[in-house]
Design an enzyme around this catalytic site. Structure first.
Site: not given
Length: 730
Positions: A293, A295-296, A320, A352-353, A424-425, A470
């Protein structure tokens, strides 16, 4: 007569016994959960009213409400819903269930006398289906229903509706046995001699926790649906850094096969990888990971001739989970080479991102050789894997001194401690006027915070702003004449503010402006450190397109150049495909000065990958446009609106066939279209990118024809150029 009377009496008795009214336990139609206890955050304050943003469409529930633990934070949050005690008065308990397949961690349980008596889980599907507990043996006893979501892994949510006691089962597969929880740990030792450990995956199997240990120390931890027979496909754990060392592999889970770890194989290649990049649904000029998988987009940065794209990655399966930073490099943003995962989960959480910068002045002191350090900022998502149980969400850094080929975590992590919830991010940029680094962080509840630093390690909060959900992005762009410059602050959906930024505080001059008009776009990021002589602001994002029955899942949108231009509605951001797309051009088919009346198929065009540029004159017709492989792009001249609609497909979700539109005014009486066509995505940029339509589709089984049409009158086609495109994977 007597026999008939007896038979009739028996039928009436049976009818009464089995036709007794159902007893409703919960239908979740209210504004709150009533007398149910709510623990944790994932269930919110009351039942959901269907599908949440960024969730696949939820179907199969009754009425308007249901339990849906996806909430707005996706699979991150956890919790439990506990019913009041009730008396078991019927033979069965029926309920609708969907969501993730996580036995013992997400699902519905029935507890009798404080013990779990029955349990059910989802099937990794948003379609709710009936499940039935046989509770005949418990009639007359008190029971409690628990709806639990105790996982943040892929498909880490549960959907439930309409829990009812009945004498008639709703499901053919009746659950009548007490669940057997097996938390045995299996082990295997091996000396690492090859680059990869290959692991067989069967998507429908229960997932197990795998740990890789050196000298008793965890170096990798992940969950995986290990095959216990034939594999759907193989994935790999890159263990090249541990060559020559003895590794212990632990498996903890529900596996009945004690020899399951014997299937793991070392190799310098991916088993079954001969068909990589040639699979049926593999996009041919949009980036996808070899396995698992994505994603971002994360950490997008340019350094010394290479574009680096990191991305959220589950290396070990289709859904995910196991969030790591995948990594690919390119010299042109078109042809990408995947070089393996750069940052793996650790004791602070999954990864995470975030973003990346080149520390040209070595402000952090990480540089050890001639290469400038690439420094990555990411969220350590504490509590999203067992290794980090009890840890909060914090912000961390890792750096590379070898052009991004290997990364070292900073010993002082986290560099920003927990602030609130799932903060986050982090997006980091260099702010030249003050000679400082700036970091913008999502703090939850639609709030962003701005920090500054001199050394990338120590950060001071300067301000906050109510804005978006986010994945913040912050950059400056000139407006048309390049003298006037404005700052852009955007969020994951692509919506943005135009405003001013002084290095500490962002002041918006507009309301939120919609950027994305498609159906498959989220969490984009722009490249840091593009050379001054280039000067472009280039964006790529997550293309939200499921890939059923493939060994990979999701994709990355095509790189676009962002510009600010003045319009009659004010300053707006335009998006156009980068000029490097021309590297993929093959044969060109040109048509010009055509009068369209009705529908016409363009002759001599073959292929499935296209770049199309066209210009129409708005005349007497009520509508006109193009059909490409059954994907229809219409300009409604009467309404002044462009409409993009994908074909229906048996492969994926129906929402891909729902039309998306935007108001579009002609420019000097003309409407222009710039279109990119791949197997599973069509991107449309009307009127030089005034609007951006990244549209998920499934075109592999569609009519290959390209057609032009005009309804309600004739339309002048000034030109139409169709370029057949090469695959980037050749």
């Amino acid at each position: 007569m007597f026999k008939k009377t007896v038979l009739l009496t028996l039928l009436i008795c049976c009818s009464l016994a089995y036709g007794a009214d159902d007893i409703l336990i919960a239908d979740f139609e209210g504004d709150d959960y009533g007398s149910w206890q709510v623990r944790g955050e994932c269930f919110g304050d009351g039942p959901a009213k269907g599908t949440f943003p960024h969730q696949r469409e939820v179907t199969g529930f009754l009425g308007k409400g249901l339990v849906n633990s996806h909430l707005y934070a996706g699979d991150e949050l956890q919790g439990t819903l506990i019913s009041p005690s009730f008396k078991i008065e019927r033979k069965y308990i029926n309920f609708l269930i969907g969501g993730g397949k996580h036995p013992s961690r997400a699902g519905v349980t029935l507890r009798i006398d404080g013990e779990t008596a029955r349990t059910a889980t989802g099937k990794n599907s948003e379609k709710l289906q009936w499940a039935t507990f046989d509770v005949t043996e418990f009639r007359g006893k008190e029971g409690v229903i628990r709806i639990m979501d105790h996982t943040s892994e892929g498909w880490g949510h549960i959907n439930v509706d309409n829990i009812v006691q009945s004498n008639v089962p709703k499901s053919e597969n009746i659950i009548d046995e007490k669940p057997l929880y097996r938390n045995r740990t299996l082990t295997r030792k091996m000396t690492i001699r090859e680059k990869y450990i290959n692991l067989p995956v069967a998507n429908d199997n229960n997932r197990q926790r795998i740990r890789l240990l050196l000298d008793g120390r965890i170096v990798r931890e992940f969950v995986i649906a290990l095959a216990q027979g034939e594999a759907d496909y193989w994935v790999v754990a890159d263990v090249s850094e541990f060559k020559g060392k003895q590794m212990t592999i632990e498996s903890e889970g529900m596996a009945k096969n004690d020899k399951i770890l014997n299937q793991l194989k070392q190799a310098d290649y991916i088993i079954g990888g001969e068909n990589i990049y040639h699979e049926k649904l593999r996009p041919q000029f949009h980036f996808t990971s070899k396995r698992g998988w994505n994603n971002d987009t994360n950490g997008m940065v340019y350094y010394d001739g290479e574009y680096h794209m990191f991305y959220q990655h589950n290396p070990y399966g289709w859904p995910w989970g196991n969030m790591s930073w995948g990594h690919a490099v390119s010299s042109d943003m078109i042809h990408w080479k995947e070089i393996g995962d750069a940052i793996h989960p650790d004791e602070l959480g999954t990864i995470f991102s975030g973003s990346a910068v080149v520390d040209k002045n070595n402000t952090a002191g990480f540089q050890t050789g001639s290469e400038k350090p690439i420094v990555c900022f990411y969220t350590s998502a504490g509590g999203t894997n067992p290794w980090s149980e009890g840890q909060p969400f914090t912000q961390s850094i890792a750096y590379s001194n070898d052009r991004g080929r290997t990364f070292t975590r900073y010993d002082g992590n986290p560099v920003i401690k927990h602030i609130r919830g799932g903060n986050r991010d982090p997006k980091v940029i260099w702010y030249k006027p003050s000679g400082q680094w700036v970091l913008v962080l999502y703090i939850e509840e639609g709030e962003m915070a701005f920090f500054t630093s001199d050394n990338l390690k120590n950060w001071t909060e300067q301000s906050r702003i109510k804005s978006f959900h986010e994945c913040p992005e912050l950059f400056e762009l000139p407006v048309a004449d390049k003298q006037n410059k404005k700052w852009i602050l955007s969020g994951a959906s692509g919506d943005y503010f135009v405003g001013n930024f002084d290095g500490k505080e962002f002041k918006p001059e507009t309301k939120a402006i919609k950027f994305n008009y498609g159906n498959a776009f989220y969490a984009s990021q722009t490249f840091n450190d593009i050379p001054r002589e280039d000067g472009r602001r280039i964006q790529m994002g997550w293309g939200q397109v499921p890939m059923p029955d493939m060994p990979f899942n999701q994709m990355i949108t095509f790189p676009v150049e962002l510009t600010l231009r003045s319009t009659d509605q004010g300053i707006r951001m335009f998006a156009e495909p980068v000029k490097e797309v021309e590297k993929l051009h093959k044969k060109r088919h040109s048509f010009s000065n055509m009068t369209i009346d009705g529908a016409e198929t363009l002759p001599g065009i073959n292929g499935e990958l296209f770049h199309i540029k066209a210009e129409f004159e708005v005349g007497a017709a009520s509508s006109f446009g193009l059909v490409v492989r059954e994907f229809k792009i219409t300009y409604n001249a009467e309404e002044g609106r462009i409409i993009c609609k994908g074909p229906e497909s048996s492969i994926g979700r129906e929402r891909f066939s729902e039309p998306r539109s935007a108001p579009l005014k002609p420019v000097d009486g003309k409407v222009s279209l710039d279109i990119l066509v791949d197997r599973t995505m069509v991107e449309i940029y009307p009127n030089d990118g005034r609007f951006y339509f990244p549209m998920g589709v499934y075109l592999v089984d569609k009519d290959p024809a390209i057609k032009v049409f005009s309804k309600g009158g004739k339309t002048r086609l000034n030109y139409l150029n169709v370029y057949e495109l090469d695959s980037i994977w050749k």
